[in-house]
Motif scaffolding. Structure first.
Motif, PDB file in Angstrom:
ATOM      1  N   GLY A 141       0.827  -1.205   0.000  1.00  0.00           N
ATOM      2  CA  GLY A 141       0.000   0.000   0.000  1.00  0.00           C
ATOM      3  C   GLY A 141       0.852   1.242   0.000  1.00  0.00           C
ATOM      4  N   ASN A 142       0.491   2.206  -0.813  1.00  0.00           N
ATOM      5  CA  ASN A 142       1.302   3.415  -0.973  1.00  0.00           C
ATOM      6  C   ASN A 142       1.388   4.259   0.292  1.00  0.00           C
ATOM      7  N   SER A 143       0.368   4.154   1.142  1.00  0.00           N
ATOM      8  CA  SER A 143       0.344   5.014   2.319  1.00  0.00           C
ATOM      9  C   SER A 143       0.999   4.381   3.541  1.00  0.00           C
ATOM     10  N   PHE A 144       1.537   3.188   3.395  1.00  0.00           N
ATOM     11  CA  PHE A 144       2.127   2.489   4.527  1.00  0.00           C
ATOM     12  C   PHE A 144       3.570   2.146   4.212  1.00  0.00           C
ATOM     13  N   SER A 145       4.478   2.621   5.042  1.00  0.00           N
ATOM     14  CA  SER A 145       5.894   2.397   4.800  1.00  0.00           C
ATOM     15  C   SER A 145       6.559   1.853   6.046  1.00  0.00           C
ATOM     16  N   LEU A 146       7.204   0.680   5.919  1.00  0.00           N
ATOM     17  CA  LEU A 146       7.909   0.081   7.032  1.00  0.00           C
ATOM     18  C   LEU A 146       9.362  -0.121   6.651  1.00  0.00           C
ATOM     19  N   PRO A 147      10.298   0.329   7.497  1.00  0.00           N
ATOM     20  CA  PRO A 147      11.699   0.119   7.184  1.00  0.00           C
ATOM     21  C   PRO A 147      12.015  -1.357   6.996  1.00  0.00           C
ATOM     22  N   MET A 148      12.839  -1.659   6.037  1.00  0.00           N
ATOM     23  CA  MET A 148      13.206  -3.040   5.743  1.00  0.00           C
ATOM     24  C   MET A 148      14.355  -3.469   6.648  1.00  0.00           C
ATOM     25  N   SER A 149      14.152  -4.464   7.450  1.00  0.00           N
ATOM     26  CA  SER A 149      15.210  -5.009   8.290  1.00  0.00           C
ATOM     27  C   SER A 149      14.820  -6.409   8.724  1.00  0.00           C
ATOM     28  N   LYS A 150      15.774  -7.174   9.182  1.00  0.00           N
ATOM     29  CA  LYS A 150      15.496  -8.522   9.658  1.00  0.00           C
ATOM     30  C   LYS A 150      14.646  -8.415  10.914  1.00  0.00           C
ATOM     31  N   ILE A 151      13.622  -9.228  11.011  1.00  0.00           N
ATOM     32  CA  ILE A 151      12.681  -9.082  12.113  1.00  0.00           C
ATOM     33  C   ILE A 151      12.415 -10.412  12.787  1.00  0.00           C
ATOM     34  N   THR A 152      11.962 -10.328  14.022  1.00  0.00           N
ATOM     35  CA  THR A 152      11.520 -11.531  14.718  1.00  0.00           C
ATOM     36  C   THR A 152      10.037 -11.708  14.449  1.00  0.00           C
ATOM     37  N   PRO A 153       9.557 -12.931  14.343  1.00  0.00           N
ATOM     38  CA  PRO A 153       8.155 -13.189  13.985  1.00  0.00           C
ATOM     39  C   PRO A 153       7.158 -12.508  14.919  1.00  0.00           C
ATOM     40  N   SER A 154       7.424 -12.463  16.215  1.00  0.00           N
ATOM     41  CA  SER A 154       6.440 -11.921  17.161  1.00  0.00           C
ATOM     42  C   SER A 154       6.222 -10.426  16.944  1.00  0.00           C
ATOM     43  N   ILE A 155       7.306  -9.663  16.771  1.00  0.00           N
ATOM     44  CA  ILE A 155       7.170  -8.225  16.566  1.00  0.00           C
ATOM     45  C   ILE A 155       6.596  -7.936  15.186  1.00  0.00           C
ATOM     46  N   LYS A 156       6.991  -8.723  14.202  1.00  0.00           N
ATOM     47  CA  LYS A 156       6.454  -8.565  12.854  1.00  0.00           C
ATOM     48  C   LYS A 156       4.935  -8.701  12.882  1.00  0.00           C
ATOM     49  N   GLU A 157       4.451  -9.703  13.598  1.00  0.00           N
ATOM     50  CA  GLU A 157       3.008  -9.926  13.691  1.00  0.00           C
ATOM     51  C   GLU A 157       2.312  -8.740  14.344  1.00  0.00           C
ATOM     52  N   LYS A 158       2.870  -8.254  15.443  1.00  0.00           N
ATOM     53  CA  LYS A 158       2.248  -7.149  16.170  1.00  0.00           C
ATOM     54  C   LYS A 158       2.201  -5.883  15.321  1.00  0.00           C
ATOM     55  N   LEU A 159       3.291  -5.621  14.636  1.00  0.00           N
ATOM     56  CA  LEU A 159       3.354  -4.416  13.821  1.00  0.00           C
ATOM     57  C   LEU A 159       2.392  -4.485  12.639  1.00  0.00           C
ATOM     58  N   GLU A 160       2.352  -5.630  11.994  1.00  0.00           N
ATOM     59  CA  GLU A 160       1.424  -5.788  10.865  1.00  0.00           C
ATOM     60  C   GLU A 160      -0.014  -5.692  11.334  1.00  0.00           C
ATOM     61  N   ASP A 161      -0.277  -6.195  12.549  1.00  0.00           N
ATOM     62  CA  ASP A 161      -1.627  -6.095  13.092  1.00  0.00           C
ATOM     63  C   ASP A 161      -2.018  -4.638  13.299  1.00  0.00           C
ATOM     64  N   VAL A 162      -1.085  -3.812  13.808  1.00  0.00           N
ATOM     65  CA  VAL A 162      -1.355  -2.388  14.001  1.00  0.00           C
ATOM     66  C   VAL A 162      -1.716  -1.731  12.676  1.00  0.00           C
ATOM     67  N   PHE A 163      -0.948  -2.033  11.627  1.00  0.00           N
ATOM     68  CA  PHE A 163      -1.197  -1.396  10.331  1.00  0.00           C
ATOM     69  C   PHE A 163      -2.493  -1.896   9.690  1.00  0.00           C
ATOM     70  N   GLN A 164      -2.839  -3.142   9.936  1.00  0.00           N
ATOM     71  CA  GLN A 164      -4.124  -3.645   9.443  1.00  0.00           C
ATOM     72  C   GLN A 164      -5.281  -2.966  10.172  1.00  0.00           C
ATOM     73  N   ARG A 165      -5.121  -2.763  11.469  1.00  0.00           N
ATOM     74  CA  ARG A 165      -6.173  -2.095  12.250  1.00  0.00           C
ATOM     75  C   ARG A 165      -6.315  -0.631  11.836  1.00  0.00           C
ATOM     76  N   ILE A 166      -5.205  -0.003  11.489  1.00  0.00           N
ATOM     77  CA  ILE A 166      -5.250   1.385  11.038  1.00  0.00           C
ATOM     78  C   ILE A 166      -6.144   1.514   9.809  1.00  0.00           C
ATOM     79  N   LYS A 167      -6.101   0.515   8.940  1.00  0.00           N
ATOM     80  CA  LYS A 167      -6.894   0.565   7.707  1.00  0.00           C
ATOM     81  C   LYS A 167      -8.393   0.593   7.987  1.00  0.00           C
TER      82      LYS A 167
END
Length: 278
Positions: A47-73
């Motif tokens: 999505g053009n309006s959502f930008s996340l820095p690219m870096s190696k991530i742990t699954p738990s934080i990745k899930e939480k962050l993606e959940d926040v951005f999905q809820r924002i929508k």
């Protein structure tokens, strides 16, 4: 374009603060920076309006962050709302100072409890530190605050400060954006009169409001020995939706908001608090 910084620890109160900010600025073009301090892992979101820095991530934080951005929508965002995730490590106040400068932040929005897990009647020490140590306007959103577009805004003051252009401009923007009324509150001892400086500052503030908001402001002089109790009673009985204070007026702000015995910010309310910095 408003630039807004929202620290998150993925708790209910940090989400509530984020949702409140998005709804409050629903008609205003904004860049929202969602900041997680600590061991943050991230991934990209389509999505053009959502930008996340690219870096190696742990699954738990990745899930939480993606959940926040999905809820924002699901929130009432518009095409001129853009969301960017930030990560950093270390002291929250230091990181906020750095981010405010680097990203030219106009406003920080924080929930009341944060990562410290303070009791809900006490705004966490992190938020108290941000109010006094970070030179940026701050909107504090209590955990249980429900969003209503503010129509009645209380402005407690002791008239001991000069109301600079920066202070008045911030108040004006909020009043225009929300189409709200401003209720200026002064609490004084029954026998105590305003001194000459206070009278000058009061007159200057009143002249400004009369010129720009002639039909949407009022002044209230409360007679009470206890400032905190008087203002708390006024806000509860006056259908107040938001409280605005000035950080420059530190003595008054500490008198109203801080519990000196525990050196933490204690603001027993469900009302959002906007602290203005110059």
């Amino acid at each position: 374009m408003q630039t807004i910084l929202i620290p998150t620890d993925f708790s209910h109160n940090s989400w509530n603060a984020l949702a409140y900010a998005v709804k409050l600025f629903k008609d205003v073009p904004c860049n929202f920076y969602i900041l997680h301090v600590g061991a943050l892992s991230q991934s990209s979101v389509k999505g053009n309006s959502f930008s996340l820095p690219m870096s190696k991530i742990t699954p738990s934080i990745k899930e939480k962050l993606e959940d926040v951005f999905q809820r924002i929508k699901q929130l009432p965002i518009n095409k001129e709302h853009h969301f960017v995730a930030l990560q950093d490590y270390g002291n929250l106040v230091s990181i906020l100072r750095k981010t405010v400068e680097e990203k030219k932040i106009d406003l920080i929005v924080m929930g009341t409890k944060g990562a410290s897990g303070i009791q809900e009647s006490v705004i966490g020490s992190n938020t108290g530190d941000v109010i006094t140590k970070v030179a940026c306007n701050l909107l504090v959103v209590p955990e249980n605050a429900k969003f209503n577009s503010p129509k009645e805004i209380a402005f407690p003051t002791d008239y001991n400060i000069f109301y600079s252009h920066a202070i008045l401009e911030t108040i004006s923007k909020v009043l225009h954006m929300c189409k709200a009324n401003l209720q200026v509150i002064h609490v004084s001892n029954i026998k105590k009169e305003l001194n000459p400086t206070q009278k000058i500052n009061q007159t200057y503030l009143q002249d400004y409001l009369e010129e720009l908001f002639a039909k949407s402001y009022s002044f209230h002089n409360l007679k009470d020995k206890n400032v905190k109790t008087a203002i708390d009673t006024f806000t509860k009985n006056g259908n107040i939706d938001m409280v605005v204070m000035v950080a420059k007026n530190l003595n008054f702000l500490q008198q109203l908001l801080f519990d000196s015995t525990i050196e933490k910010l204690s603001f027993h309310t469900t009302l959002p608090l906007l602290v203005i910095h110059e």
